[in-house]
Design a protein around this motif. Structure first.
Motif, PDB file in Angstrom:
ATOM      1  N   SER A  17       0.843  -1.211   0.000  1.00  0.00           N
ATOM      2  CA  SER A  17       0.000   0.000   0.000  1.00  0.00           C
ATOM      3  C   SER A  17       0.870   1.250   0.000  1.00  0.00           C
ATOM      4  O   SER A  17       0.593   2.223  -0.721  1.00  0.00           O
ATOM      5  CB  SER A  17      -0.899   0.037   1.230  1.00  0.00           C
ATOM      6  OG  SER A  17      -1.582  -1.168   1.347  1.00  0.00           O
ATOM      7  N   ARG A  50     -16.169  -7.903  -0.482  1.00  0.00           N
ATOM      8  CA  ARG A  50     -14.947  -7.777   0.314  1.00  0.00           C
ATOM      9  C   ARG A  50     -15.258  -7.832   1.815  1.00  0.00           C
ATOM     10  O   ARG A  50     -14.576  -8.514   2.584  1.00  0.00           O
ATOM     11  CB  ARG A  50     -14.263  -6.447  -0.021  1.00  0.00           C
ATOM     12  CG  ARG A  50     -13.028  -6.162   0.819  1.00  0.00           C
ATOM     13  CD  ARG A  50     -12.530  -4.730   0.628  1.00  0.00           C
ATOM     14  NE  ARG A  50     -11.381  -4.480   1.479  1.00  0.00           N
ATOM     15  CZ  ARG A  50     -10.127  -4.683   1.115  1.00  0.00           C
ATOM     16  NH1 ARG A  50      -9.851  -5.103  -0.086  1.00  0.00           N
ATOM     17  NH2 ARG A  50      -9.134  -4.482   1.951  1.00  0.00           N
ATOM     18  N   LEU A  54     -13.595 -10.599   4.328  1.00  0.00           N
ATOM     19  CA  LEU A  54     -12.591 -10.222   5.336  1.00  0.00           C
ATOM     20  C   LEU A  54     -13.150 -10.131   6.759  1.00  0.00           C
ATOM     21  O   LEU A  54     -12.396  -9.937   7.702  1.00  0.00           O
ATOM     22  CB  LEU A  54     -11.925  -8.885   4.947  1.00  0.00           C
ATOM     23  CG  LEU A  54     -11.177  -8.895   3.598  1.00  0.00           C
ATOM     24  CD1 LEU A  54     -10.531  -7.543   3.334  1.00  0.00           C
ATOM     25  CD2 LEU A  54     -10.107  -9.978   3.543  1.00  0.00           C
ATOM     26  N   TYR A  70     -13.940 -14.339  -4.114  1.00  0.00           N
ATOM     27  CA  TYR A  70     -12.892 -13.521  -4.754  1.00  0.00           C
ATOM     28  C   TYR A  70     -13.116 -13.462  -6.265  1.00  0.00           C
ATOM     29  O   TYR A  70     -12.972 -12.414  -6.883  1.00  0.00           O
ATOM     30  CB  TYR A  70     -11.500 -14.094  -4.474  1.00  0.00           C
ATOM     31  CG  TYR A  70     -10.936 -13.725  -3.126  1.00  0.00           C
ATOM     32  CD1 TYR A  70     -10.681 -12.395  -2.789  1.00  0.00           C
ATOM     33  CD2 TYR A  70     -10.630 -14.702  -2.185  1.00  0.00           C
ATOM     34  CE1 TYR A  70     -10.149 -12.059  -1.560  1.00  0.00           C
ATOM     35  CE2 TYR A  70     -10.097 -14.372  -0.949  1.00  0.00           C
ATOM     36  CZ  TYR A  70      -9.858 -13.055  -0.639  1.00  0.00           C
ATOM     37  OH  TYR A  70      -9.337 -12.720   0.582  1.00  0.00           O
ATOM     38  N   ARG A  74     -14.029 -10.212  -8.563  1.00  0.00           N
ATOM     39  CA  ARG A  74     -13.119  -9.919  -9.690  1.00  0.00           C
ATOM     40  C   ARG A  74     -13.910  -9.703 -10.993  1.00  0.00           C
ATOM     41  O   ARG A  74     -13.659  -8.748 -11.724  1.00  0.00           O
ATOM     42  CB  ARG A  74     -12.138 -11.099  -9.834  1.00  0.00           C
ATOM     43  CG  ARG A  74     -11.094 -10.935 -10.925  1.00  0.00           C
ATOM     44  CD  ARG A  74      -9.945 -11.904 -10.673  1.00  0.00           C
ATOM     45  NE  ARG A  74      -9.337 -11.622  -9.394  1.00  0.00           N
ATOM     46  CZ  ARG A  74      -9.053 -12.540  -8.465  1.00  0.00           C
ATOM     47  NH1 ARG A  74      -9.292 -13.813  -8.678  1.00  0.00           N
ATOM     48  NH2 ARG A  74      -8.512 -12.180  -7.321  1.00  0.00           N
ATOM     49  N   TYR A 104      -2.879 -17.408  -2.600  1.00  0.00           N
ATOM     50  CA  TYR A 104      -3.566 -17.599  -1.312  1.00  0.00           C
ATOM     51  C   TYR A 104      -4.498 -18.816  -1.327  1.00  0.00           C
ATOM     52  O   TYR A 104      -4.432 -19.667  -0.448  1.00  0.00           O
ATOM     53  CB  TYR A 104      -4.377 -16.349  -0.934  1.00  0.00           C
ATOM     54  CG  TYR A 104      -3.552 -15.210  -0.399  1.00  0.00           C
ATOM     55  CD1 TYR A 104      -2.819 -14.389  -1.257  1.00  0.00           C
ATOM     56  CD2 TYR A 104      -3.506 -14.926   0.958  1.00  0.00           C
ATOM     57  CE1 TYR A 104      -2.064 -13.329  -0.775  1.00  0.00           C
ATOM     58  CE2 TYR A 104      -2.758 -13.860   1.454  1.00  0.00           C
ATOM     59  CZ  TYR A 104      -2.045 -13.062   0.588  1.00  0.00           C
ATOM     60  OH  TYR A 104      -1.303 -12.023   1.067  1.00  0.00           O
ATOM     61  N   LEU A 155      -7.646 -12.728   7.528  1.00  0.00           N
ATOM     62  CA  LEU A 155      -6.554 -13.365   6.787  1.00  0.00           C
ATOM     63  C   LEU A 155      -5.197 -13.152   7.439  1.00  0.00           C
ATOM     64  O   LEU A 155      -4.338 -14.008   7.410  1.00  0.00           O
ATOM     65  CB  LEU A 155      -6.549 -12.882   5.342  1.00  0.00           C
ATOM     66  CG  LEU A 155      -7.712 -13.473   4.552  1.00  0.00           C
ATOM     67  CD1 LEU A 155      -7.971 -12.691   3.297  1.00  0.00           C
ATOM     68  CD2 LEU A 155      -7.450 -14.915   4.220  1.00  0.00           C
TER      69      LEU A 155
HETATM   70  P1  TYD Z   1      -6.163  -6.100   2.242  1.00  0.00           P
HETATM   71  O1  TYD Z   1      -6.507  -5.492   3.554  1.00  0.00           O
HETATM   72  O2  TYD Z   1      -6.465  -5.334   1.000  1.00  0.00           O
HETATM   73  O3  TYD Z   1      -4.670  -6.583   2.307  1.00  0.00           O
HETATM   74  P2  TYD Z   1      -3.356  -6.076   1.607  1.00  0.00           P
HETATM   75  O4  TYD Z   1      -3.113  -4.681   2.089  1.00  0.00           O
HETATM   76  O5  TYD Z   1      -2.351  -7.064   2.089  1.00  0.00           O
HETATM   77  O6  TYD Z   1      -3.576  -6.147   0.116  1.00  0.00           O
HETATM   78  O7  TYD Z   1      -6.877  -7.509   2.194  1.00  0.00           O
HETATM   79  C1  TYD Z   1      -6.859  -8.310   1.121  1.00  0.00           C
HETATM   80  C2  TYD Z   1      -6.637  -9.729   1.609  1.00  0.00           C
HETATM   81  O8  TYD Z   1      -7.263 -10.616   0.712  1.00  0.00           O
HETATM   82  C3  TYD Z   1      -5.185 -10.114   1.665  1.00  0.00           C
HETATM   83  O9  TYD Z   1      -4.954 -10.850   2.849  1.00  0.00           O
HETATM   84  C4  TYD Z   1      -5.001 -11.049   0.500  1.00  0.00           C
HETATM   85  C5  TYD Z   1      -6.354 -11.639   0.324  1.00  0.00           C
HETATM   86  N1  TYD Z   1      -6.704 -12.058  -1.036  1.00  0.00           N
HETATM   87  C6  TYD Z   1      -6.843 -13.427  -1.319  1.00  0.00           C
HETATM   88  O10 TYD Z   1      -6.648 -14.281  -0.451  1.00  0.00           O
HETATM   89  N2  TYD Z   1      -7.204 -13.802  -2.578  1.00  0.00           N
HETATM   90  C7  TYD Z   1      -7.452 -12.893  -3.561  1.00  0.00           C
HETATM   91  O11 TYD Z   1      -7.795 -13.284  -4.709  1.00  0.00           O
HETATM   92  C8  TYD Z   1      -7.309 -11.495  -3.258  1.00  0.00           C
HETATM   93  C9  TYD Z   1      -7.564 -10.465  -4.313  1.00  0.00           C
HETATM   94  C10 TYD Z   1      -6.937 -11.129  -1.985  1.00  0.00           C
END
Ligand code: TYD
Length: 207
Positions: A17, A50, A54, A70, A74, A104, A155
Motif C-alpha cells: 500500500s 470484500r 474479510l 474472490y 473480480r 492464497y 486473513l
Molecule cells: P487487504 O486489507 O487489501 O490486504 P493487503 O493490504 O495485504 O492487500 O486484504 C486483502 C486480503 O485478501 C489479503 O490478505 C489477500 C487476500 N486475497 C486473497 O486471499 N485472494 C485474492 O484473490 C485477493 C484479491 C486477496
C-alpha cells in the motif's frame, strides 16, 4: 488503442500500500494519467463482497466459498471498471488480482492452482495483466518490520505457515509467468524500493 493493465502483488506487510501511494505521488507529479483500483473491491458490489470475505466473524467460511467470492468480486470489477477503462486506452493499476487467488487460495489454502484457474477463467483469458509487480519479501521479515499482525483481519490472523505457503506460491508464479512478473526486492528502505518500481515500469514502457 487498448490501455495497459498493471497489477501489484505481495505477501502481508511487504509495504504494498505504501509503495502504491508513493507511485501515485510520482505519477501525479509527472502528470501521468492513471486509474487505481483494488481487489477485492473497487466498485460498490465488490466492496460488499470484500466485507463478507474479510469479516473476522465469518469463521465457518469454506475455502471454496472464499475462492468463489474472490472470483465473483473480480468479474464484477473487470466488467464494471477495468474493461471499459482499458477499452478507453487508460493505464489501470490494480492492488492485487488473479495471482493473489492463485497464491492464497490455490497454493496456501491447498485448493490447487487448477481449481482456482478454472473459476477465474474469465479474468485469466480476457484480462491477463500486462505486467505484475511482485514485492518480494519473505513473511518473517515483513512481520518483523511491521511489528506484528492486525488482529481484526481474518486473513492476517492465519498462521505463519500459511503466509510462508503464500510466499512460496508467489515465487512459483513468478517463475511460471516470468514474462509478465516484475520481481522487486522489497527488503530495503521504502525510497529504494520505490525507485526500483519506477525504473522497472519505465524500462517496460509503462510510464
Ligand atoms: P487487504 O486489507 O487489501 O490486504 P493487503 O493490504 O495485504 O492487500 O486484504 C486483502 C486480503 O485478501 C489479503 O490478505 C489477500 C487476500 N486475497 C486473497 O486471499 N485472494 C485474492 O484473490 C485477493 C484479491 C486477496
Amino acid at each position: 488503442m487498448k490501455g495497459k493493465f498493471i497489477t501489484f502483488e505481495g505477501c502481508e506487510g511487504v509495504g504494498k500500500s505504501r509503495q502504491i501511494k508513493l507511485l501515485e505521488e510520482y505519477l501525479s507529479k509527472n502528470q501521468i494519467k492513471y486509474y487505481l483500483t483494488r481487489e477485492p473491491g473497487g466498485n460498490p458490489v465488490s466492496e460488499q463482497i470484500r466485507n463478507v470475505i474479510l469479516d473476522g466473524k465469518n469463521t465457518t467460511m469454506t475455502d471454496e466459498c472464499e475462492a468463489l467470492l474472490y472470483a465473483a468480486a473480480r468479474v464484477q470489477l473487470l466488467k464494471e471498471v477495468v474493461k471499459p477503462k482499458l477499452d478507453n486506452g487508460e493505464l489501470v493499476f490494480c492492488d492485487r488480482y488473479i495471482d493473489s487467488s492463485l497464491a492464497y487460495q490455490g497454493y496456501a489454502r491447498g485448493l490447487g492452482v487448477e481449481f482456482v484457474e478454472k473459476i477465474n477463467d474469465y479474468a485469466l483469458k480476457n484480462f491477463t495483466p500486462d505486467y505484475t509487480v511482485f514485492l518480494n519479501l519473505p513473511p518473517e521479515q515483513a512481520f518483523k518490520r511491521k511489528g506484528g499482525v492486525d488482529k481484526t483481519d481474518r486473513l492476517e490472523l492465519s498462521g505463519m505457515e500459511f503466509h510462508n505457503r503464500v510466499y512460496e506460491g508467489y515465487l512459483s508464479l513468478a517463475k511460471k509467468y516470468s514474462d509478465r512478473f516484475i520481481v522487486i526486492d522489497a527488503s530495503g528502505e521504502k525510497e529504494e524500493t520505490q525507485q526500483k518500481i519506477i525504473d522497472a515500469l519505465k524500462e517496460k514502457g509503462v510510464i
